[in-house]
Design a protein around this motif. Sequence first.
Motif, PDB file in Angstrom:
ATOM      1  N   LEU A 130      27.234  -6.124  -1.107  1.00  0.00           N
ATOM      2  CA  LEU A 130      27.377  -7.212  -2.084  1.00  0.00           C
ATOM      3  C   LEU A 130      26.600  -8.442  -1.629  1.00  0.00           C
ATOM      4  O   LEU A 130      26.609  -9.470  -2.303  1.00  0.00           O
ATOM      5  N   GLY A 131      25.995  -8.361  -0.435  1.00  0.00           N
ATOM      6  CA  GLY A 131      25.191  -9.492   0.051  1.00  0.00           C
ATOM      7  C   GLY A 131      25.821 -10.252   1.202  1.00  0.00           C
ATOM      8  O   GLY A 131      25.252 -11.248   1.671  1.00  0.00           O
ATOM      9  N   ALA A 132      26.999  -9.820   1.687  1.00  0.00           N
ATOM     10  CA  ALA A 132      27.588 -10.486   2.861  1.00  0.00           C
ATOM     11  C   ALA A 132      26.663 -10.268   4.060  1.00  0.00           C
ATOM     12  O   ALA A 132      25.905  -9.300   4.116  1.00  0.00           O
ATOM     13  N   ASP A 133      26.727 -11.193   5.029  1.00  0.00           N
ATOM     14  CA  ASP A 133      25.849 -11.102   6.191  1.00  0.00           C
ATOM     15  C   ASP A 133      26.471 -10.301   7.329  1.00  0.00           C
ATOM     16  O   ASP A 133      25.758  -9.686   8.117  1.00  0.00           O
ATOM     17  N   ILE A 134      27.785 -10.367   7.435  1.00  0.00           N
ATOM     18  CA  ILE A 134      28.469  -9.705   8.554  1.00  0.00           C
ATOM     19  C   ILE A 134      29.771  -9.086   8.029  1.00  0.00           C
ATOM     20  O   ILE A 134      30.435  -9.673   7.178  1.00  0.00           O
ATOM     21  N   VAL A 135      30.109  -7.921   8.566  1.00  0.00           N
ATOM     22  CA  VAL A 135      31.428  -7.333   8.311  1.00  0.00           C
ATOM     23  C   VAL A 135      32.107  -7.116   9.658  1.00  0.00           C
ATOM     24  O   VAL A 135      31.459  -6.677  10.615  1.00  0.00           O
ATOM     25  N   VAL A 136      33.384  -7.468   9.741  1.00  0.00           N
ATOM     26  CA  VAL A 136      34.143  -7.158  10.965  1.00  0.00           C
ATOM     27  C   VAL A 136      35.337  -6.272  10.614  1.00  0.00           C
ATOM     28  O   VAL A 136      35.835  -6.288   9.488  1.00  0.00           O
ATOM     29  N   HIS A 137      35.749  -5.536  11.630  1.00  0.00           N
ATOM     30  CA  HIS A 137      36.927  -4.673  11.502  1.00  0.00           C
ATOM     31  C   HIS A 137      37.794  -4.796  12.724  1.00  0.00           C
ATOM     32  O   HIS A 137      37.271  -4.825  13.846  1.00  0.00           O
ATOM     33  N   SER A 138      39.088  -4.815  12.517  1.00  0.00           N
ATOM     34  CA  SER A 138      39.978  -4.420  13.592  1.00  0.00           C
ATOM     35  C   SER A 138      39.997  -2.899  13.507  1.00  0.00           C
ATOM     36  O   SER A 138      40.688  -2.313  12.671  1.00  0.00           O
ATOM     37  N   ALA A 139      39.197  -2.256  14.372  1.00  0.00           N
ATOM     38  CA  ALA A 139      39.122  -0.790  14.352  1.00  0.00           C
ATOM     39  C   ALA A 139      40.396  -0.167  14.904  1.00  0.00           C
ATOM     40  O   ALA A 139      40.617   1.043  14.796  1.00  0.00           O
ATOM     41  N   THR A 140      41.241  -1.019  15.480  1.00  0.00           N
ATOM     42  CA  THR A 140      42.598  -0.645  15.892  1.00  0.00           C
ATOM     43  C   THR A 140      43.348   0.003  14.735  1.00  0.00           C
ATOM     44  O   THR A 140      44.236   0.829  14.939  1.00  0.00           O
ATOM     45  N   LYS A 141      42.999  -0.414  13.523  1.00  0.00           N
ATOM     46  CA  LYS A 141      43.780  -0.065  12.337  1.00  0.00           C
ATOM     47  C   LYS A 141      43.276   1.248  11.733  1.00  0.00           C
ATOM     48  O   LYS A 141      43.334   2.266  12.385  1.00  0.00           O
ATOM     49  N   PHE A 142      42.771   1.218  10.505  1.00  0.00           N
ATOM     50  CA  PHE A 142      42.456   2.479   9.817  1.00  0.00           C
ATOM     51  C   PHE A 142      41.337   3.263  10.499  1.00  0.00           C
ATOM     52  O   PHE A 142      41.335   4.495  10.469  1.00  0.00           O
ATOM     53  N   ILE A 143      40.366   2.574  11.072  1.00  0.00           N
ATOM     54  CA  ILE A 143      39.201   3.285  11.603  1.00  0.00           C
ATOM     55  C   ILE A 143      39.631   4.230  12.723  1.00  0.00           C
ATOM     56  O   ILE A 143      39.322   5.417  12.690  1.00  0.00           O
ATOM     57  N   ALA A 144      40.375   3.718  13.702  1.00  0.00           N
ATOM     58  CA  ALA A 144      40.879   4.608  14.764  1.00  0.00           C
ATOM     59  C   ALA A 144      42.072   5.409  14.226  1.00  0.00           C
ATOM     60  O   ALA A 144      42.189   6.603  14.491  1.00  0.00           O
ATOM     61  N   GLY A 145      42.968   4.728  13.531  1.00  0.00           N
ATOM     62  CA  GLY A 145      43.918   5.417  12.665  1.00  0.00           C
ATOM     63  C   GLY A 145      45.153   6.051  13.262  1.00  0.00           C
ATOM     64  O   GLY A 145      45.902   6.700  12.537  1.00  0.00           O
ATOM     65  N   HIS A 146      45.398   5.912  14.566  1.00  0.00           N
ATOM     66  CA  HIS A 146      46.547   6.602  15.165  1.00  0.00           C
ATOM     67  C   HIS A 146      47.410   5.677  16.014  1.00  0.00           C
ATOM     68  O   HIS A 146      48.226   6.148  16.815  1.00  0.00           O
ATOM     69  N   SER A 147      47.244   4.371  15.864  1.00  0.00           N
ATOM     70  CA  SER A 147      48.056   3.395  16.614  1.00  0.00           C
ATOM     71  C   SER A 147      48.067   3.696  18.114  1.00  0.00           C
ATOM     72  O   SER A 147      49.097   3.559  18.769  1.00  0.00           O
ATOM     73  N   ASP A 148      46.922   4.125  18.625  1.00  0.00           N
ATOM     74  CA  ASP A 148      46.898   4.435  20.060  1.00  0.00           C
ATOM     75  C   ASP A 148      45.779   3.718  20.807  1.00  0.00           C
ATOM     76  O   ASP A 148      45.507   4.012  21.974  1.00  0.00           O
ATOM     77  N   VAL A 197      43.206  -0.187  20.868  1.00  0.00           N
ATOM     78  CA  VAL A 197      42.815  -1.491  20.316  1.00  0.00           C
ATOM     79  C   VAL A 197      41.294  -1.593  20.421  1.00  0.00           C
ATOM     80  O   VAL A 197      40.727  -1.438  21.505  1.00  0.00           O
ATOM     81  N   LEU A 198      40.638  -1.820  19.275  1.00  0.00           N
ATOM     82  CA  LEU A 198      39.167  -1.842  19.218  1.00  0.00           C
ATOM     83  C   LEU A 198      38.699  -2.736  18.078  1.00  0.00           C
ATOM     84  O   LEU A 198      39.426  -2.926  17.099  1.00  0.00           O
ATOM     85  N   GLY A 199      37.489  -3.248  18.177  1.00  0.00           N
ATOM     86  CA  GLY A 199      36.917  -4.028  17.078  1.00  0.00           C
ATOM     87  C   GLY A 199      35.476  -3.640  16.816  1.00  0.00           C
ATOM     88  O   GLY A 199      34.816  -3.043  17.673  1.00  0.00           O
ATOM     89  N   LEU A 200      35.007  -3.979  15.619  1.00  0.00           N
ATOM     90  CA  LEU A 200      33.621  -3.689  15.244  1.00  0.00           C
ATOM     91  C   LEU A 200      33.039  -4.859  14.472  1.00  0.00           C
ATOM     92  O   LEU A 200      33.751  -5.502  13.687  1.00  0.00           O
ATOM     93  N   ALA A 201      31.762  -5.115  14.684  1.00  0.00           N
ATOM     94  CA  ALA A 201      31.032  -6.062  13.831  1.00  0.00           C
ATOM     95  C   ALA A 201      29.742  -5.380  13.419  1.00  0.00           C
ATOM     96  O   ALA A 201      29.139  -4.642  14.221  1.00  0.00           O
ATOM     97  N   VAL A 202      29.314  -5.612  12.192  1.00  0.00           N
ATOM     98  CA  VAL A 202      28.097  -4.956  11.701  1.00  0.00           C
ATOM     99  C   VAL A 202      27.352  -5.912  10.774  1.00  0.00           C
ATOM    100  O   VAL A 202      27.962  -6.686  10.035  1.00  0.00           O
ATOM    101  N   THR A 203      26.039  -5.906  10.904  1.00  0.00           N
ATOM    102  CA  THR A 203      25.200  -6.813  10.115  1.00  0.00           C
ATOM    103  C   THR A 203      23.849  -6.146   9.856  1.00  0.00           C
ATOM    104  O   THR A 203      23.441  -5.260  10.603  1.00  0.00           O
ATOM    105  N   ASN A 204      23.172  -6.613   8.828  1.00  0.00           N
ATOM    106  CA  ASN A 204      21.799  -6.170   8.563  1.00  0.00           C
ATOM    107  C   ASN A 204      20.781  -7.113   9.169  1.00  0.00           C
ATOM    108  O   ASN A 204      19.582  -6.871   9.065  1.00  0.00           O
ATOM    109  N   ARG A 205      21.247  -8.219   9.758  1.00  0.00           N
ATOM    110  CA  ARG A 205      20.320  -9.264  10.209  1.00  0.00           C
ATOM    111  C   ARG A 205      20.127  -9.180  11.726  1.00  0.00           C
ATOM    112  O   ARG A 205      21.059  -9.447  12.490  1.00  0.00           O
ATOM    113  N   PRO A 206      18.892  -8.851  12.166  1.00  0.00           N
ATOM    114  CA  PRO A 206      18.648  -8.699  13.612  1.00  0.00           C
ATOM    115  C   PRO A 206      18.993  -9.958  14.395  1.00  0.00           C
ATOM    116  O   PRO A 206      19.505  -9.867  15.516  1.00  0.00           O
TER     117      PRO A 206
END
Length: 410
Positions: A220-238, A240-249
């Motif tokens: 949609l044009g956002a510059d950065i997305v962050v996640h608490s990967a602790t949650k759905f991405i890892a998905g098993h409550s076991d 703690v992790l985070g992620l950041a992602v961007t298209n801008r070098p």
Amino acid sequence: MTTDEPGGRRLVFMTEQKLSPETLAVSAGRPAHEHDAPVNTPIMMTSTFRGAGTVDTINDKVYARFDNPSWNGLEEVIADLEGASLPGLLFASGMAAVAAVEDLVPVGSAILIPKHAYMASISIAKKLERRGITEVIRIDVDDTQGAIEAIEAAAAARGVTAQNIDYAAPQVLLWLESPTNPMLEVADLPALIEAAQRLGVVTAVDNTFATPLLQRPLQLGADIVVHSATKFIAGHSDVVLGLAVTNRPEIRAVMLEHRSLNGAIPGPFEAFLGLRGVRTLALRMKKSVQNAQVLAERLSQHPAVEEVRYPGLPTDRYHERAKAQMDGFGAILCVVLKADVAQTEEVMNRLHLWTPATSLGGVESLIERRRRHGSEPVSIPESLLRLSVGIENADDLYADLDQALTLLTD
Ligand SMILES: Cc1ncc(COP(=O)(O)O)c(C=O)c1O
């Protein structure tokens, strides 16, 4: 077919066919397709890498605070799922990722942040404000026009425009979270991101609640997305992790420097758990979202329930907006009980299947009275329970809630 590139082995296809998220969650971020290569990314337990002579900071690994191949699989998967051209960055926690983003802002800047965003994300902004670095401006995503006016005012006060925007050190950072934690307000992401782009404002979106399966803010044009990967991405409550992602070098470079200097790095084993977890993200989300819809519908008919907040209910204030900009309504719902604090706590004590605990996004259903945290704003009702709906059977989950709620109806 895959290619080997610094920082990742992105999937490259011989056809123009766009792969679906459930395929990417399983197929991306695998080791090179070579004879005898492992199918899964190995856990690499090392603090350093062999090397001598002048360091090539692009291609050499050097030291495991800078890079660890154990991280790269998940960094590639998140980039593919969010539709980013650059690999993501894996962090020690969601908050480490949030801190890396908020730390982009220079002295004299402003951070616009929703009044009901995750409380620790607000605390980091306030800490930067106390140190004289930034001004924190609270916005209400329920009032899109008001929020756009606040973005305009912050940009004008700092003389930023779409022409002089400095992505690596933004004068104005718009922080969005949608749906918000815990009120489940759905921000008008297309309108807010469009306004920010027009005004030279960098936008970061916390996509923890929706996951890239339901919403892709970079597209949609956002510059950065962050996640608490602790949650759905890892998905098993076991883990703690985070992620950041961007298209801008230029943004990625500053966040990478932040991670390396601050040592905000995940352990190799935690990275393994995150990557193992994301492989089933699509299946887990599908079941949890279905369960959440069933529970929201049934709970909204329950005599002990004052209000159900869930964008999947046609009566919900954000239903139409969520329908337009998301591919599903999420697996978190909130109920406000017709009860005082003690009764609300007693309802939770009577539950057998639901686990009273903070956090969300695991296979098991969790429930929490959010005002137990002194830092939650008083605008959150005392008897509001946040339900993180897992992948159990929906009838079983409802029956457990129903028997506990008899406390309020008998
Ligand atoms: C929306 C949101 N963002 C960020 C975080 C922080 O993530 P972590 O606990 O992994 O540091 C959380 C944690 O609950 C969250 O709910």
